[in-house]
Design an enzyme around this catalytic site. Structure first.
Site, PDB file in Angstrom:
ATOM      1  N   ASN A   1       0.874  -1.295  -0.116  1.00 23.25           N
ATOM      2  CA  ASN A   1      -0.016   0.041  -0.022  1.00 23.25           C
ATOM      3  C   ASN A   1       0.919   1.294  -0.041  1.00 23.25           C
ATOM      4  OD1 ASN A   1       0.516  -0.770   2.698  1.00 23.25           O
ATOM      5  ND2 ASN A   1      -0.944   0.733   3.356  1.00 23.25           N
TER       6      ASN A   1
ATOM      7  N   GLU B   1       3.219  -5.429  12.362  1.00 22.51           N
ATOM      8  CA  GLU B   1       2.504  -4.337  11.964  1.00 22.51           C
ATOM      9  C   GLU B   1       1.388  -4.937  11.202  1.00 22.51           C
ATOM     10  OE1 GLU B   1       2.847  -1.612  13.684  1.00 22.51           O
ATOM     11  OE2 GLU B   1       4.743  -2.028  14.414  1.00 22.51           O
TER      12      GLU B   1
ATOM     13  N   CYS C   1      -3.419   1.404   6.361  1.00 25.11           N
ATOM     14  CA  CYS C   1      -3.717   0.613   7.558  1.00 25.11           C
ATOM     15  C   CYS C   1      -4.457   1.543   8.525  1.00 25.11           C
ATOM     16  CB  CYS C   1      -2.288  -0.021   7.943  1.00 25.11           C
ATOM     17  SG  CYS C   1      -1.112   1.158   8.555  1.00 25.11           S
TER      18      CYS C   1
ATOM     19  N   GLU D   1       6.960   0.299  15.940  1.00 26.52           N
ATOM     20  CA  GLU D   1       8.152   0.957  15.111  1.00 26.52           C
ATOM     21  C   GLU D   1       8.241   2.399  15.443  1.00 26.52           C
ATOM     22  OE1 GLU D   1       6.768  -0.136  11.161  1.00 26.52           O
ATOM     23  OE2 GLU D   1       8.409  -1.974  11.201  1.00 26.52           O
TER      24      GLU D   1
HETATM   25  P1  NAP Z   1      -0.173  -9.077   3.043  1.00 32.28           P
HETATM   26  O1  NAP Z   1      -0.635  -9.979   1.870  1.00 32.28           O
HETATM   27  O2  NAP Z   1      -0.086  -9.793   4.458  1.00 32.28           O
HETATM   28  O3  NAP Z   1       1.381  -9.194   2.776  1.00 32.28           O
HETATM   29  C1  NAP Z   1       2.255  -8.413   3.079  1.00 32.28           C
HETATM   30  C2  NAP Z   1       3.733  -8.988   2.888  1.00 32.28           C
HETATM   31  O4  NAP Z   1       4.116 -10.150   3.233  1.00 32.28           O
HETATM   32  C3  NAP Z   1       3.946  -8.833   1.332  1.00 32.28           C
HETATM   33  O5  NAP Z   1       5.318  -8.585   0.985  1.00 32.28           O
HETATM   34  C4  NAP Z   1       3.608 -10.541   1.171  1.00 32.28           C
HETATM   35  O6  NAP Z   1       4.003 -10.833  -0.082  1.00 32.28           O
HETATM   36  C5  NAP Z   1       4.292 -11.059   2.272  1.00 32.28           C
HETATM   37  N1  NAP Z   1       3.926 -12.381   2.496  1.00 32.28           N
HETATM   38  C6  NAP Z   1       2.795 -13.122   2.142  1.00 32.28           C
HETATM   39  N2  NAP Z   1       2.691 -14.431   2.693  1.00 32.28           N
HETATM   40  C7  NAP Z   1       3.872 -14.407   3.376  1.00 32.28           C
HETATM   41  C8  NAP Z   1       4.173 -15.578   4.125  1.00 32.28           C
HETATM   42  N3  NAP Z   1       3.777 -16.692   4.301  1.00 32.28           N
HETATM   43  N4  NAP Z   1       5.487 -15.389   4.741  1.00 32.28           N
HETATM   44  C9  NAP Z   1       6.178 -14.177   4.646  1.00 32.28           C
HETATM   45  N5  NAP Z   1       5.691 -13.076   3.960  1.00 32.28           N
HETATM   46  C10 NAP Z   1       4.599 -13.422   3.564  1.00 32.28           C
HETATM   47  O7  NAP Z   1      -0.607  -7.833   3.127  1.00 32.28           O
HETATM   48  P2  NAP Z   1      -0.647  -6.816   1.826  1.00 32.28           P
HETATM   49  O8  NAP Z   1      -2.011  -7.170   1.333  1.00 32.28           O
HETATM   50  O9  NAP Z   1       0.357  -6.609   1.228  1.00 32.28           O
HETATM   51  O10 NAP Z   1      -0.995  -5.406   2.670  1.00 32.28           O
HETATM   52  C11 NAP Z   1      -2.129  -4.997   3.381  1.00 32.28           C
HETATM   53  C12 NAP Z   1      -2.237  -5.414   4.737  1.00 32.28           C
HETATM   54  O11 NAP Z   1      -1.210  -4.637   5.544  1.00 32.28           O
HETATM   55  C13 NAP Z   1      -3.547  -4.670   5.287  1.00 32.28           C
HETATM   56  O12 NAP Z   1      -4.131  -5.488   6.234  1.00 32.28           O
HETATM   57  C14 NAP Z   1      -2.863  -3.437   6.050  1.00 32.28           C
HETATM   58  O13 NAP Z   1      -3.739  -2.976   7.216  1.00 32.28           O
HETATM   59  C15 NAP Z   1      -1.620  -3.772   6.639  1.00 32.28           C
HETATM   60  N6  NAP Z   1      -0.559  -2.913   6.821  1.00 32.28           N
HETATM   61  C16 NAP Z   1      -0.546  -2.454   8.126  1.00 32.28           C
HETATM   62  C17 NAP Z   1       0.314  -1.399   8.177  1.00 32.28           C
HETATM   63  C18 NAP Z   1       0.582  -1.176   9.838  1.00 32.28           C
HETATM   64  O14 NAP Z   1       1.500  -0.293  10.126  1.00 32.28           O
HETATM   65  N7  NAP Z   1      -0.025  -1.924  10.819  1.00 32.28           N
HETATM   66  C19 NAP Z   1       0.797  -0.771   7.281  1.00 32.28           C
HETATM   67  C20 NAP Z   1       0.509  -0.898   6.253  1.00 32.28           C
HETATM   68  C21 NAP Z   1      -0.187  -2.110   5.634  1.00 32.28           C
HETATM   69  P3  NAP Z   1       3.251 -10.925  -1.391  1.00 32.28           P
HETATM   70  O15 NAP Z   1       2.827  -9.323  -1.721  1.00 32.28           O
HETATM   71  O16 NAP Z   1       4.279 -11.026  -2.521  1.00 32.28           O
HETATM   72  O17 NAP Z   1       2.439 -11.860  -1.265  1.00 32.28           O
END
Ligand code: NAP
Length: 485
Positions: free
Chosen positions: A150, A248, A282, A462
């Site tokens: 994002n 996070e 997020c 963080e």
């Molecule tokens: P995601 O699907 O959980 O992916 C996050 C990262 O993890 C990506 O690089 C993903 O790679 C990788 N990943 C996927 N499966 C994995 C595994 N089994 N082991 C290790 N890494 C793995 O999240 P997203 O869809 O990219 O992002 C949206 C989410 O992030 C939302 O829920 C949002 O709220 C959250 N977010 C939280 C914060 C915070 O600071 N709390 C900030 C921003 C976003 P791929 O993309 O290649 O699958």
């Protein structure tokens, strides 16, 4: 067609298996780049490089490391336009947002931690018995940094900068969906003279390369930002290996508006909180609670502002709302809007894909800013993270009722309170389950404060000293001070 490369041991490299994944431009729905489909062998290579680089990099003075970080910041800043455009094409976000907020923040992340390591202090304890205790903080070795799509460079640099500033070497994995600015960062690091192996960037699928990083015994620490379900998987894999983990995760954040608030500011702030970056931040405020006496006026002001947002080609200057990041994300958002209707909600604005924006964008992943009323705080649409341009508004009568509604989800990332009554603001801030509570504002960030979530929004924090602590290991040295005989 752009071919993205891994960055291992100071050089750009193709994945060992030679496989690639398609990378789509969200505004057009067309493939425009190829991303390495890295696997465990690429992870092993990167871990070797990072392990080899660790003794020298961690042995440098903090000021020597700081100088390199400052050169990286300068390198990104000198290509601000190119980075912003790349982020916009890769992610679908409006160019203006990337230019004014995201890329400047990535620059700031490197500058902030380049400075922070020059000013960090250690603790010393004396006076108990005859011991004099001081605390050394040592880097943890090779660390793994996994970030989402994002805010691609903004969030990746938020991890890379503190991790390497304190002397770790790192393996970073950006999301496979938005790899471009991480790829550009690799060249900036080479030009800035970052020693080979200090930062390695691996592209590819989370379930493959992210999982392999989490499993690799040579990686001591995992800093992860992403969804709650993925976070649980990371925690499960890392726990038996005793890795230090920071998570996070997702959010379902509330915006609560009292009738005494400055309504113009509250409406303006709530629209921004709901729809900035197409609702894909997020900390977006997707659940809006309004005191009943102000409810009707608030809804009509909110709707007119939301309708005025220009959904358009992200590359155009006037665009407020670009494309969602992927087809899967567009389908997910559409499903939740259908669910909102099934749950009895009324769609008071938006609710579908907009009319065709332009010939170039006719197959892009666009969705209108959408507002739903008439739903209870307990329904699925108000409990599950949608992560798109969809917000709900619900009235409340009493402060306690608002707090109960706000705290009713499994998440606890952030909240905003809008009121002129400071006693109430302090009371609510203390009672809301959230890692960050904003009063009369949203997304005002001071990089020194702890950032993170409660409940299923995460583990750890963080930012500022919290990041420096996370990426280091405290070591207590105790000296016996002999008493005078
Ligand atoms: P995601 O699907 O959980 O992916 C996050 C990262 O993890 C990506 O690089 C993903 O790679 C990788 N990943 C996927 N499966 C994995 C595994 N089994 N082991 C290790 N890494 C793995 O999240 P997203 O869809 O990219 O992002 C949206 C989410 O992030 C939302 O829920 C949002 O709220 C959250 N977010 C939280 C914060 C915070 O600071 N709390 C900030 C921003 C976003 P791929 O993309 O290649 O699958």
């Amino acid at each position: 067609m752009i071919k993205i490369a891994n960055y291992i041991n100071g050089s750009l490299a193709a994945p060992l298996a030679g496989s690639y994944i398609d990378n789509f431009e969200p505004a057009t729905g067309k493939v425009y780049a190829q991303v390495p489909d890295s696997d465990t062998n690429d992870v092993a290579l990167a871990v070797d490089a990072a392990t080899h680089a660790f003794p020298t990099w961690s042995g440098l003075t903090a000021s020597a490391r700081s100088d390199v970080l400052l050169r990286i910041a300068d390198g990104i800043e000198s290509q601000l336009d190119e980075f912003a455009r790349a982020e916009c094409v890769d992610n679908g976000k409006p160019l203006g947002l990337a230019l004014s907020v995201e890329i400047p923040r990535a620059v700031k992340n490197f500058r902030f931690f380049a400075s922070a390591v020059l000013h960090s202090r250690s603790e010393l304890y004396e006076g108990e018995g005859t011991g004099l205790n001081y605390i050394l903080r040592r880097p943890r070795g090779v660390v793994g940094l996994i970030s989402p799509w994002n805010l691609p460079l903004y969030l990746l640099s938020w991890k890379v900068a503190p991790a390497i500033a304190v002397g770790n070497t790192a393996i970073a994995k950006p999301s496979e969906v938005t790899p471009m600015t991480a790829h550009m960062l690799a060249q900036v690091c080479i030009d800035a003279g970052l020693p080979p192996g200090v930062l390695n960037i691996l592209h590819g699928q989370g379930a493959k390369v992210g999982q392999a990083m989490t499993e690799h015994p040579g990686i001591t620490t995992i800093s992860f930002t992403g969804g709650t379900v993925t976070g649980a998987q990371v925690a499960k894999t890392a726990a038996p290996l005793f890795k230090k983990v920071s998570l996070e995760l997702g959010g379902k954040n509330a915006n609560v508006i009292f009738a005494d608030a400055n309504m113009n500011q509250a409406v303006e702030g709530s629209v921004r909180a709901a729809f900035a970056n197409q609702g894909q931040i997020c900390i977006c405020g997707s659940r809006i609670f309004v005191e009943r006496s102000a409810y009707d006026d608030f809804v009509s002001a909110f709707v007119s502002k939301a309708k005025a947002l220009r959904v358009g080609d992200p590359l155009e200057k006037e665009t407020d709302q670009g494309a969602l990041v992927s087809k899967a994300q567009l389908e997910k958002v559409s499903r939740y809007v259908e669910l909102a209707k099934e749950e009895g909600g009324q769609i008071v604005c938006g609710g579908s894909t907009p009319p065709t924006i332009s010939e170039r964008c006719k197959d892009g992943y666009f969705f209108e800013p959408t507002l739903v009323t008439g739903l209870s705080a307990e329904c699925r649409v108000n409990q599950e993270e949608i992560f798109g341009p969809v917000a709900t508004i619900t009235p409340f009568d009493a402060e306690d009722e608002a707090v109960a509604d706000i705290n009713s989800t499994k998440y606890g990332l952030s909240a905003s309170i809008w009121t002129r009554d400071l006693d109430r603001a302090h009371r609510l801030a203390g009672n809301i389950d959230a890692g960050t509570v904003w009063v009369n504002c949203w997304l005002v960030r001071d990089l020194r404060v702890p950032f993170g979530g409660m409940k299923q929004s995460g583990v750890g924090r963080e930012g500022g000293d919290e990041a420096l602590r996370f990426f280091t290991e405290p070591k207590n040295v105790c000296l016996q001070v002999a008493t005078k005989s």
